[in-house]
Design a protein around this motif. Structure first.
Motif, PDB file in Angstrom:
ATOM      1  N   ILE A 190     -52.581  72.139  38.668  1.00  0.00           N
ATOM      2  CA  ILE A 190     -53.872  71.614  38.246  1.00  0.00           C
ATOM      3  C   ILE A 190     -53.808  71.281  36.769  1.00  0.00           C
ATOM      4  CG2 ILE A 190     -56.312  72.150  37.935  1.00  0.00           C
ATOM      5  CD1 ILE A 190     -56.175  73.810  40.481  1.00  0.00           C
ATOM      6  N   ASP A 191     -53.910  69.992  36.481  1.00  0.00           N
ATOM      7  CA  ASP A 191     -53.863  69.505  35.109  1.00  0.00           C
ATOM      8  C   ASP A 191     -55.283  69.125  34.685  1.00  0.00           C
ATOM      9  OD1 ASP A 191     -52.863  68.714  32.684  1.00  0.00           O
ATOM     10  OD2 ASP A 191     -51.445  67.263  33.485  1.00  0.00           O
ATOM     11  N   HIS A 244     -54.082  74.657  34.788  1.00  0.00           N
ATOM     12  CA  HIS A 244     -55.314  74.969  34.062  1.00  0.00           C
ATOM     13  C   HIS A 244     -56.375  75.512  35.017  1.00  0.00           C
ATOM     14  CE1 HIS A 244     -53.869  73.186  30.304  1.00  0.00           C
ATOM     15  NE2 HIS A 244     -53.320  72.264  31.071  1.00  0.00           N
ATOM     16  N   ILE A 245     -56.128  76.696  35.506  1.00  0.00           N
ATOM     17  CA  ILE A 245     -57.084  77.408  36.355  1.00  0.00           C
ATOM     18  C   ILE A 245     -56.883  78.902  36.101  1.00  0.00           C
ATOM     19  CG2 ILE A 245     -55.497  77.447  38.335  1.00  0.00           C
ATOM     20  CD1 ILE A 245     -58.005  77.163  40.141  1.00  0.00           C
ATOM     21  N   GLU A 282     -48.828  83.384  33.025  1.00  0.00           N
ATOM     22  CA  GLU A 282     -47.511  82.923  33.469  1.00  0.00           C
ATOM     23  C   GLU A 282     -47.555  81.604  34.236  1.00  0.00           C
ATOM     24  OE1 GLU A 282     -44.910  85.573  35.343  1.00  0.00           O
ATOM     25  OE2 GLU A 282     -44.794  86.958  33.643  1.00  0.00           O
ATOM     26  N   HIS A 283     -48.690  81.268  34.823  1.00  0.00           N
ATOM     27  CA  HIS A 283     -48.764  80.049  35.638  1.00  0.00           C
ATOM     28  C   HIS A 283     -49.115  78.804  34.813  1.00  0.00           C
ATOM     29  CE1 HIS A 283     -52.949  81.307  35.332  1.00  0.00           C
ATOM     30  NE2 HIS A 283     -53.322  80.113  35.755  1.00  0.00           N
ATOM     31  N   GLN A 284     -49.312  78.957  33.518  1.00  0.00           N
ATOM     32  CA  GLN A 284     -49.656  77.807  32.684  1.00  0.00           C
ATOM     33  C   GLN A 284     -48.416  77.180  32.048  1.00  0.00           C
ATOM     34  OE1 GLN A 284     -52.702  78.937  29.868  1.00  0.00           O
ATOM     35  NE2 GLN A 284     -54.283  79.003  31.447  1.00  0.00           N
ATOM     36  N   TYR A 289     -42.300  73.486  30.499  1.00  0.00           N
ATOM     37  CA  TYR A 289     -41.027  74.203  30.570  1.00  0.00           C
ATOM     38  C   TYR A 289     -39.989  73.447  31.405  1.00  0.00           C
ATOM     39  CZ  TYR A 289     -44.006  78.082  29.009  1.00  0.00           C
ATOM     40  OH  TYR A 289     -44.891  78.876  28.338  1.00  0.00           O
ATOM     41  N   GLY A 290     -40.446  72.623  32.348  1.00  0.00           N
ATOM     42  CA  GLY A 290     -39.528  71.868  33.196  1.00  0.00           C
ATOM     43  C   GLY A 290     -38.634  70.909  32.422  1.00  0.00           C
TER      44      GLY A 290
END
Length: 295
Positions: A190-191, A244-245, A282-284, A289-290
């Motif tokens: 989610i961007d 972004h959640i 951690e999910h942001q 990072y990719g």
């Protein structure tokens, strides 16, 4: 009287590791990810695979390529690091909505624009770029801001520059996200204003697409379409969300109610993070990072 110049950006996140030192900049990779209304900056020590800095900015809205270039120049000129020119490598990642992931065997430089036009509307004035996605045998074709790229190349004349696209960097992160789960995994990113969905099985990409989001109900609509396409049970499938959640937000709870198997995604295990990064969920920034996997 001297006119006060309007500030065109706002910093919303800044984390800097204690191990960062300007004396080792020649071994650092600088990542600059540029969207319509935002900008992310990341620095990675390539010898230690360690993330040293992450910053996130909101930019003023503009449809002008020249104004976007001026915005970035204003931000860079006030920054203590971005005008430094001796990075080991600089990755410039665009977040344009026009892109295509094409199997390497079908790609040719001469047909890049034609291949992109098969996936989206491409104007004669659009600048088209491409690069090999390191995590699989595909080429990412995309549009980019010519004025911005020209200016950034003038700043980093002493560094090796690679130009990438957010979609390919999300694919990198998904395919390098070990340990792999059994069966297909549906990954949602989610961007701001967009949602990206990828379907993977082990280290293979089965599906990737992006959706413009106008209202909250559209998240559920598109997720359900993808699950239906792959005949996956919303109550019992590998379904992860990044971006972004917030885990305790009403939006996450609403999605969890519709898709009971939904869980928060993990940070890539291929990079090291110091304790300063504990303040970032951690999910942001999974997409940022990719870029590390396209060095």
């Amino acid at each position: 009287m001297t006119a006060v110049k309007e500030k065109t950006f706002k910093q919303v996140k800044s984390v800097k590791d204690d191990k960062f030192t300007i004396d080792k900049i020649e071994r650092y990779c600088l990542i600059i990810q540029i969207g319509d209304r935002d900008l992310q900056v990341c620095i990675i020590d390539t010898k230690q695979n360690r993330t040293l800095l992450l910053e996130d900015y909101i930019l003023n809205a503009t449809d002008s390529e020249e104004e976007k270039s001026e915005q970035l120049q204003s931000l860079f000129e006030t920054h203590h690091l971005l005008m430094v020119g001796f990075w080991k490598e600089v990755l410039i990642c665009f977040k344009s909505e026009k892109f295509a992931l094409v199997p390497l065997s079908y790609f040719s430089k001469e047909n890049a624009r034609a291949l992109l036009k098969m996936n989206c509307s491409v104007e004669k004035t659009d600048s088209v770029g491409y690069y090999k996605v390191n995590s699989n045998d595909s080429v990412n074709i995309f549009t980019y801001n010519r004025s911005v790229l020209k200016w950034l190349r003038s700043v980093y004349v002493n560094s090796k520059i690679k130009v990438t696209h957010q979609s390919g960097m999300l694919v990198n992160s998904l395919l390098k996200n070990e340990p792999y789960l059994e069966g297909a995994t549906v990954s949602i990113y989610i961007d701001r204003f967009y949602m990206h969905i990828g379907v993977t099985e082990a280290d293979k990409l089965l599906f990737f697409n992006s959706f413009v989001i106008h209202k909250f109900e559209e998240y559920s609509k598109y997720i359900a379409l993808v699950l239906n396409e792959f005949k996956l049970d919303k109550n019992n499938c590998n379904l992860k969300v990044w971006g972004h959640i917030k885990h305790n937000s009403s939006h996450f709870k609403a999605l969890k109610n519709k898709f009971p198997s939904l869980s928060i995604g993990n940070r890539t295990t291929r990079l090291n993070f110091g304790y300063k990064f504990d303040e970032i969920p951690e999910h942001q920034y999974f997409d940022v990072y990719g870029n590390y996997f396209n060095l």
